[in-house]
Design a protein around this motif. Structure first.
Motif, mmCIF file in Angstrom:
data_model
loop_
_atom_site.group_PDB
_atom_site.id
_atom_site.type_symbol
_atom_site.label_atom_id
_atom_site.label_comp_id
_atom_site.label_asym_id
_atom_site.label_seq_id
_atom_site.Cartn_x
_atom_site.Cartn_y
_atom_site.Cartn_z
ATOM 1 N N GLU A 135 91.724 73.551 30.551
ATOM 2 C CA GLU A 135 92.593 73.044 29.487
ATOM 3 C C GLU A 135 94.064 73.216 29.861
ATOM 4 N N GLN A 136 94.382 74.369 30.428
ATOM 5 C CA GLN A 136 95.769 74.694 30.736
ATOM 6 C C GLN A 136 96.348 73.778 31.808
ATOM 7 N N ASN A 137 95.501 73.186 32.612
ATOM 8 C CA ASN A 137 95.978 72.291 33.684
ATOM 9 C C ASN A 137 96.176 70.860 33.208
ATOM 10 N N ARG A 138 95.708 70.575 31.976
ATOM 11 C CA ARG A 138 95.754 69.187 31.532
ATOM 12 C C ARG A 138 97.184 68.689 31.314
ATOM 13 N N MET A 139 98.060 69.542 30.786
ATOM 14 C CA MET A 139 99.447 69.124 30.527
ATOM 15 C C MET A 139 100.137 68.677 31.813
ATOM 16 N N GLU A 157 98.250 67.198 21.621
ATOM 17 C CA GLU A 157 97.773 67.640 20.312
ATOM 18 C C GLU A 157 96.532 66.854 19.884
ATOM 19 N N LYS A 158 96.520 65.560 20.188
ATOM 20 C CA LYS A 158 95.363 64.735 19.845
ATOM 21 C C LYS A 158 94.129 65.134 20.654
ATOM 22 N N LEU A 159 94.378 65.639 21.862
ATOM 23 C CA LEU A 159 93.268 66.024 22.735
ATOM 24 C C LEU A 159 92.935 67.514 22.650
ATOM 25 N N ILE A 165 84.093 67.916 21.843
ATOM 26 C CA ILE A 165 84.812 68.469 22.998
ATOM 27 C C ILE A 165 84.741 67.504 24.165
ATOM 28 N N GLY A 166 83.576 66.924 24.386
ATOM 29 C CA GLY A 166 83.424 65.974 25.484
ATOM 30 C C GLY A 166 84.264 64.726 25.304
ATOM 31 N N SER A 167 84.332 64.218 24.068
ATOM 32 C CA SER A 167 85.099 62.989 23.820
ATOM 33 C C SER A 167 86.606 63.226 23.901
ATOM 34 N N LYS A 168 87.054 64.459 23.649
ATOM 35 C CA LYS A 168 88.494 64.766 23.672
ATOM 36 C C LYS A 168 88.939 65.410 24.981
ATOM 37 N N ALA A 169 88.002 65.679 25.866
ATOM 38 C CA ALA A 169 88.318 66.468 27.064
ATOM 39 C C ALA A 169 89.373 65.808 27.943
#
Length: 289
Positions: free
Chosen positions: A175-179, A211-213, A258-262
């Motif tokens: 998650e932390q790497n997504r930004m 925020e949406k994800l 979680i899968g749809s927002k990943a």
């Protein structure tokens, strides 16, 4: 404690000259489905037997067989003097009608009232009480079998729920790497189309998009559902399988969200593994009482 719907029990006993065998087999079924095969001697109590089985075993495809394995033949008493009188009478009538006096006349004489006394098939209240007690003993054997099977199922289910819980923690680093990955992706696209952009505006859009994800709430709810599942698993009672199934539906809903927002390949791989564990739990729950 979990109980499997699969079970087996057998009980034999003797009473009033009868040797009785009671056999019960239980298999998976969404509803209570009882198939009864009992000797005609016991038909008058079939409804009471069905009610007893329903109260004790609750759910599953149940096959009940009550058979007479052996019957002590009581002696038949014959009033020989009366039989002779009937036979003589039949022979006299045969002569008067010019008919042959055959051995069949003796057979007919034995069928006349009060000539012979056959054993009485009527069963006493004590016999029925004994029968019901032994049906309950057979049900206890089925329940013990179900508990034993349930322990193995419970162990497997607990391990799989714990695996899902562990995978929630594994998601966090990705998650932390997504930004950073999203920023690089957007900047590369903007560079390719050669458009000037406001970096502050880009940061705002990135924050809004992230925020949406965001899946923090889904992870918290998923963990709570898993905890509630484990608490329910360790309670004692009937129809736990249905309740656990309802909780598992909520677990599946959070995993899907979680899968749809990943929006991340690694997270989606973890979600696939979660779904795999979830399906295996569902398969096990299909056999839970």
């Amino acid at each position: 404690m979990l109980r499997s719907m699969t079970g087996y029990g057998k009980q034999t006993f003797s009473a009033e000259g009868l040797s009785i065998a009671i056999e019960i087999r239980a298999l998976n079924s969404k509803q209570f489905d009882l198939n009864v095969r009992i000797a005609s001697l016991f038909r008058e109590k079939e409804n009471e037997i069905r009610t007893l089985i329903n109260d004790r075993l609750h759910r599953g495809k149940i096959d009940l067989n009550i058979s007479v394995e052996k019957r002590d033949h009581a002696s038949i008493s014959i009033n020989s003097e009366l039989a002779k009188e009937y036979t003589s009478l039949f022979v006299q009538i045969a002569k008067e009608c010019n008919l042959p006096a055959t051995a069949e006349l003796i057979v007919q004489a034995l069928k006349m009232p009060d000539v012979s006394n056959a054993p009485n098939d009527e069963l006493t209240p004590n016999f029925w009480n004994t029968l019901f007690q032994n049906v309950e003993i057979a049900c206890d054997a089925v329940d013990d079998f179900r508990k034993s099977e349930g322990l193995a199922l419970e162990k497997d289910i607990i391990e799989r729920v714990e695996m899902i819980n562990q995978k929630i923690d594994i998601i966090t680093p990705f998650e932390q790497n997504r930004m950073a990955a999203l920023r690089t992706k957007f900047e590369n696209h903007l560079s390719e189309i050669n458009i000037d952009y406001n970096k502050n505006r880009l940061e705002e859009e990135l924050v809004f998009y992230i925020e949406k994800l965001d899946i923090t709430e889904e992870k918290v709810r998923l963990r709570k559902h898993c905890e509630y599942f484990m608490e329910t698993l360790r309670t004692d009672g009937n129809a736990l399988g249905k309740k656990l199934g309802f909780i598992l539906q909520e677990v599946g809903r959070e995993i899907n969200t979680i899968g749809s927002k990943a929006n991340d390949f690694q997270i989606q791989q973890i979600v696939v593994n979660m779904k795999d564990e979830l399906e295996k739990i569902k398969e096990q729950l299909a056999n839970i009482l």
